[in-house]
Design an enzyme around this catalytic site. Structure first.
Site, mmCIF file in Angstrom:
data_model
loop_
_atom_site.group_PDB
_atom_site.id
_atom_site.type_symbol
_atom_site.label_atom_id
_atom_site.label_comp_id
_atom_site.label_asym_id
_atom_site.label_seq_id
_atom_site.Cartn_x
_atom_site.Cartn_y
_atom_site.Cartn_z
ATOM 1 N N ASP A 241 0.833 -1.198 0.000
ATOM 2 C CA ASP A 241 0.000 0.000 0.000
ATOM 3 C C ASP A 241 0.877 1.260 0.000
ATOM 4 O O ASP A 241 1.746 1.435 0.857
ATOM 5 C CB ASP A 241 -0.902 -0.003 1.239
ATOM 6 C CG ASP A 241 -1.916 1.126 1.213
ATOM 7 O OD1 ASP A 241 -3.015 0.917 0.687
ATOM 8 O OD2 ASP A 241 -1.589 2.228 1.708
ATOM 9 N N ILE A 242 0.625 2.147 -0.966
ATOM 10 C CA ILE A 242 1.438 3.362 -1.114
ATOM 11 C C ILE A 242 1.311 4.258 0.120
ATOM 12 O O ILE A 242 2.281 4.868 0.567
ATOM 13 C CB ILE A 242 1.014 4.144 -2.381
ATOM 14 C CG1 ILE A 242 1.184 3.269 -3.630
ATOM 15 C CG2 ILE A 242 1.821 5.429 -2.512
ATOM 16 C CD1 ILE A 242 2.602 2.814 -3.875
#
Length: 286
Positions: A241-242
């Site tokens: 997840d960024i």
């Protein structure tokens, strides 16, 4: 019949923090000034809207529920809003970690779920590989075009409806062809009874992963988010997840995003509550 019911919850429970996070999604009917959220529920196949109003504090949480309320509605709300999950032990655990300041700042923020598992899965598919702003725009277009409204609240189109949407209709909304295929395909699998999302609540994390990863368009990131926000599992950490990567970069003042190896080391101290580590890391940059 519209009724009012009062619910007391054990603190700490930061309802204002919850409303703040829910308000990021334009489809959520949140009133920060009145401390209310209108929750769309599907109870025994029928749509229902419950209004939840906070009237307490973080230390002494208290709520008024308004709507067509029965025991099943209250039970569903308690699960979505995680009223039955004591946060004291979780908070104390993180006070001994590098996340201490974040947990102090956002004390009492529970892992609030999406309003139903199907909504979680569809939203995850739409949000894949998009920036947050456009992801919300695309989701809003999809729901307002194909879903339905009740008492000022929008409901996602049920699987039977979404299964009959054409790829061309979604492409006109700026969906990619592949993402359109994923959404229609998943809706068909559910509508045809090949996948029972509610039954996944009784399965282990690994069993849920095995069930969902078979679906076209569903990868580990999607399943991890489903486990967290669809089922409320407590020990998930989607390292791809960024947002989590950016939050860790900020937390440790890194010049670049953390490597997988670094994240593996960081997260050891946060177990067995990795989902809360994820949530509070997201909160730290929102």
């Amino acid at each position: 019949m519209n009724v009012l019911q009062t619910v007391n919850v054990k603190g700490p429970y930061n309802f204002d923090g919850i409303l703040d996070r829910l308000s990021i999604d334009p489809l959520n009917e949140v009133n920060l000034a009145e401390r209310t959220v209108r929750v769309p529920l599907i109870i025994e196949g029928e749509p229902n809207v419950a209004i939840v109003k906070g009237i307490g504090t973080t230390e002494n949480p208290k709520f008024i529920i308004e709507g067509s309320i029965d025991d099943q509605t209250i039970k569903r709300l308690a699960h979505i809003l995680q009223w039955d999950v004591p946060l004291t032990d979780i908070h104390q655990h993180f006070l001994t970690t590098d996340l201490k300041e974040i947990f102090e700042q956002h004390m009492g923020t529970p892992l609030v779920l999406d309003f139903d598992p199907y909504r979680t899965l569809i939203k995850c598919i739409i949000h894949q590989q998009l920036n947050m702003s456009f992801a919300h725009t695309l989701t809003e277009r999809f729901v307002k075009q194909f879903g339905f409204e009740k008492e000022g609240v929008f409901f996602y189109p049920p699987p039977e409806t979404a299964a009959n949407i054409t790829e061309e209709e979604l492409r006109e909304m700026q969906f990619s062809g592949r993402k359109a295929q994923y959404i229609i395909g998943i809706a068909k699998v559910i509508a045809e009874g090949q996948l029972d999302l509610d039954a996944l609540a009784e399965k282990s994390d690994d069993e849920v992963m095995s069930s969902l990863i078979k679906l076209r368009g569903v990868g580990p990131w999607t399943v991890q988010n489903f486990l967290m926000f669809g089922l409320g599992r407590k020990n998930l950490f989607p390292m791809a997840d960024i947002g989590i990567q950016n939050a860790i970069k900020k937390l440790y003042n890194l010049e670049r995003k953390p490597t997988i190896e670094e994240m593996e080391q960081y997260k050891k101290a946060w177990e067995p509550y990795l989902s809360y580590a994820s949530l509070y890391l997201w909160r730290s940059i929102e």
